[in-house]
Design a protein around this motif. Structure first.
Motif, PDB file in Angstrom:
ATOM      1  N   ARG A   1     -36.424 -50.471   1.826  1.00 55.30           N
ATOM      2  CA  ARG A   1     -36.156 -48.934   0.948  1.00 55.30           C
ATOM      3  C   ARG A   1     -35.575 -47.494   1.354  1.00 55.30           C
ATOM      4  NH1 ARG A   1     -40.943 -47.433   0.563  1.00 55.30           N
ATOM      5  NH2 ARG A   1     -41.646 -48.057   2.458  1.00 55.30           N
ATOM      6  N   ALA A   2     -35.270 -47.753   2.733  1.00 54.98           N
ATOM      7  CA  ALA A   2     -34.453 -46.766   3.045  1.00 54.98           C
ATOM      8  C   ALA A   2     -33.210 -46.412   2.845  1.00 54.98           C
ATOM      9  CB  ALA A   2     -34.609 -46.795   4.659  1.00 54.98           C
ATOM     10  N   GLY A   3     -32.780 -47.281   2.066  1.00 56.20           N
ATOM     11  CA  GLY A   3     -30.996 -47.662   1.433  1.00 56.20           C
ATOM     12  C   GLY A   3     -31.397 -47.217   0.325  1.00 56.20           C
ATOM     13  N   LEU A   4     -32.569 -46.831  -0.561  1.00 55.64           N
ATOM     14  CA  LEU A   4     -32.180 -46.904  -2.012  1.00 55.64           C
ATOM     15  C   LEU A   4     -32.272 -45.404  -1.760  1.00 55.64           C
ATOM     16  CD1 LEU A   4     -35.045 -49.486  -2.717  1.00 55.64           C
ATOM     17  CD2 LEU A   4     -33.000 -49.474  -3.240  1.00 55.64           C
ATOM     18  N   TYR A   5     -31.833 -45.342  -3.647  1.00 51.44           N
ATOM     19  CA  TYR A   5     -32.266 -43.696  -4.045  1.00 51.44           C
ATOM     20  C   TYR A   5     -33.371 -43.534  -4.225  1.00 51.44           C
ATOM     21  CZ  TYR A   5     -27.290 -44.918  -6.793  1.00 51.44           C
ATOM     22  OH  TYR A   5     -26.292 -45.159  -6.265  1.00 51.44           O
ATOM     23  N   MET A   6     -33.398 -41.915  -3.889  1.00 50.08           N
ATOM     24  CA  MET A   6     -34.831 -41.272  -4.605  1.00 50.08           C
ATOM     25  C   MET A   6     -34.838 -40.270  -5.483  1.00 50.08           C
ATOM     26  SD  MET A   6     -37.815 -39.757  -1.702  1.00 50.08           S
ATOM     27  CE  MET A   6     -38.165 -41.288  -1.094  1.00 50.08           C
ATOM     28  N   PRO A   7     -34.985 -40.907  -5.947  1.00 52.69           N
ATOM     29  CA  PRO A   7     -34.688 -39.737  -7.465  1.00 52.69           C
ATOM     30  C   PRO A   7     -36.192 -38.748  -6.994  1.00 52.69           C
ATOM     31  CG  PRO A   7     -34.485 -41.555  -8.719  1.00 52.69           C
ATOM     32  CD  PRO A   7     -35.032 -42.076  -7.183  1.00 52.69           C
TER      33      PRO A   7
ATOM     34  N   ALA B   1     -29.445 -38.732  -6.715  1.00 51.21           N
ATOM     35  CA  ALA B   1     -30.552 -38.370  -6.140  1.00 51.21           C
ATOM     36  C   ALA B   1     -30.312 -37.611  -5.767  1.00 51.21           C
ATOM     37  CB  ALA B   1     -31.540 -39.550  -6.116  1.00 51.21           C
ATOM     38  N   ALA B   2     -30.887 -37.176  -3.888  1.00 48.91           N
ATOM     39  CA  ALA B   2     -30.390 -36.002  -2.840  1.00 48.91           C
ATOM     40  C   ALA B   2     -30.451 -36.967  -1.708  1.00 48.91           C
ATOM     41  CB  ALA B   2     -31.306 -34.819  -3.065  1.00 48.91           C
TER      42      ALA B   2
END
Length: 475
Positions: A143-149, A348-349
């Motif tokens: 999950r650390a490699g996913l976008y975080m909108p 996302a950032a």
């Protein structure tokens, strides 16, 4: 984290005593041995401190007699006058100049960096944040490699909302949009409320980043006279609004880049009310607000926002680490538009950066970090200012900021800052010429210097730079 060397601490303590008149001009400084015993430091530490004060022009050595306070202490020059920009909107076209100066030279490791407004790398929290990111990566797995909108990072938005209370703001986490730095926040806010051809009132001088955003969006700049201490002139702004069609206003409210000015609380309140009466949104860049040198953080203009017209922007680039690319916009009534623009442009950032910053703030690390860097940058700013006063011509003008780490220096009129910039490169020094801080040629004899990277290496660099300025002034 590097601590301030003991000899520099001793030098600062002695400097304050000299400035306060404890040791007057011509008075003998305490003997090295006596001061070593009284302050419980080594003789070599006292000697290094005395040699540093000699380089600053505060002490004079006399053979077999010790050190004495100089009869000719460096006197502080006045600050620059209120700026006087053109009263008409101007089309922005600064891409070539900014590209040539900023991108090419500010990352050159062979140069002594005294121009770019970057924090000192040894004063960032990169190591602590790297540990927090590594921990988050292990915990989050894939999950650390996913976008975080922006809608998924409530923990960070809550921490920013809590921190905003120090700036006098009462915000809900849902009001905050996370961006990739303050620049993206300001740009998105401009795009949310302006259309190509619109006019934006800005402080003059102001950081060239603002002119980049205006140029990219096809907007005109209306530069407003700005005081080196109290910021934007409200009288001049009112006149501009009465005589021009203005769609937005941009200010760096606390410790303007490059001036270091801080708009007084009462003026911020009046500024917000004035713009509201004209139905004009205010975009407030507050990126330096946390780097203050008083007992409390100056409030933001957002604190006086009664109807959501103030768009409060900031980031952690000047305090924690510029590489994090984590900023925010509390955009009031324009929040949904800014959130959509953020999503549509960059989605996302960085995920791990957001998680690490939220954890760092939650555990109290950010407040502790701010207390430390404020002490360091305050000392470095004073060091740089004293060196400029000592080694530059006597007819300069220089600001005396109460926060941030930037100095704005007015040189003799015959000194062209672009030519000085090129000559400084030959001396291995990078500075920022005043040409970048306006759409016109009105700051051609100004330069901005950055105190964040002040070091023993920087003192002789300022001496060399002052010699070049003096030669140019003499023609």
């Amino acid at each position: 984290m590097k601590k301030t060397p003991k000899y520099q601490q001793v030098a600062e303590r002695l400097t304050r005593m000299i400035e306060e008149g404890v040791f007057g001009p011509g008075a003998a400084a305490p003997s090295v041995r006596k001061l070593s015993q009284q302050w419980e430091v080594s003789i070599s530490t006292i000697l290094k401190a005395y040699y540093l004060l000699e380089a600053r022009g505060l002490l004079v050595p006399r053979p077999r007699s010790g050190f004495f306070v100089s009869h000719k202490l460096p006197s502080a020059p006045p600050a620059p006058d209120l700026s006087d920009p053109d009263p008409d909107p101007t089309t922005v076209g600064m891409r070539e100049l900014i590209t040539r100066i900023v991108i090419h030279d500010t990352l050159n490791p062979k140069l002594i960096q005294l121009g770019a407004a970057h924090p000192a790398m040894e004063q960032t929290a990169t190591r602590q944040l790297n540990r927090l990111m590594a921990s988050a990566a292990r915990r989050m797995g894939d999950r650390a490699g996913l976008y975080m909108p922006h809608s998924d990072n409530r923990s960070l938005r809550q921490q920013i909302a809590l921190h905003a209370m120090d700036a006098g703001c009462s915000l809900d986490a849902d009001e905050i949009v996370i961006t990739s730095g303050c620049g993206e926040a300001v740009s998105a806010c401009l795009q949310a409320i302006c259309r190509p051809g619109d006019t934006v009132a800005v402080e003059s001088p102001i950081c060239f980043d603002v002119f980049q955003y205006l140029e990219n969006l096809g907007l005109k700049a209306l530069e407003i006279p700005t005081h080196p201490k109290d910021g934007i002139s409200l009288e001049a702004l009112r006149f501009a609004l009465e005589n021009n069609s203005v769609q937005a206003c941009v200010v760096i409210s606390n410790f303007n880049n490059p001036l270091g000015s801080c708009i007084p609380d009462g003026n911020k309140k009046d500024l917000v009310r004035m713009l509201a009466s004209y139905d004009i949104p205010l975009i407030e860049n507050d990126i330096f607000g946390d780097v203050h040198y008083s007992t409390r953080r100056p409030v933001s203009a957002k604190a006086f926002d009664a109807d959501g017209r103030v768009m409060w922007c900031g980031s952690f680039s000047k305090t924690l680490s510029p590489g994090l690319r984590v900023g925010w916009a509390a955009a009031g009534r324009y929040r949904s538009t800014v959130a959509w623009l953020k999503y549509s442009v960059s989605l996302a950032a960085p995920t791990l950066s957001q998680v690490a910053v939220a954890a760092f703030m939650a555990e109290g690390g950010y407040r502790q970090h701010l207390r430390r860097i404020r002490r360091v940058y305050r000392q470095r700013l004073a060091e740089l200012r004293r060196a400029v006063i000592r080694f530059f011509p006597t007819d300069i003008r220089v600001t005396d900021p109460a926060g941030g780490y930037l100095l704005w220096i007015e040189l003799p009129e015959v000194v062209d800052a672009l030519k000085l910039y090129r000559l400084a490169l030959n001396e291995g020094i990078a500075i920022t010429p005043g040409h970048l801080f306006s759409t016109g040629d009105r700051y051609r004899n100004f330069i901005r210097l950055n105190a964040a990277n002040w070091s023993d290496e920087a003192l002789p660099a300022i001496r060399r730079l002052g010699r070049v300025v003096s030669q140019m002034a003499r023609g």
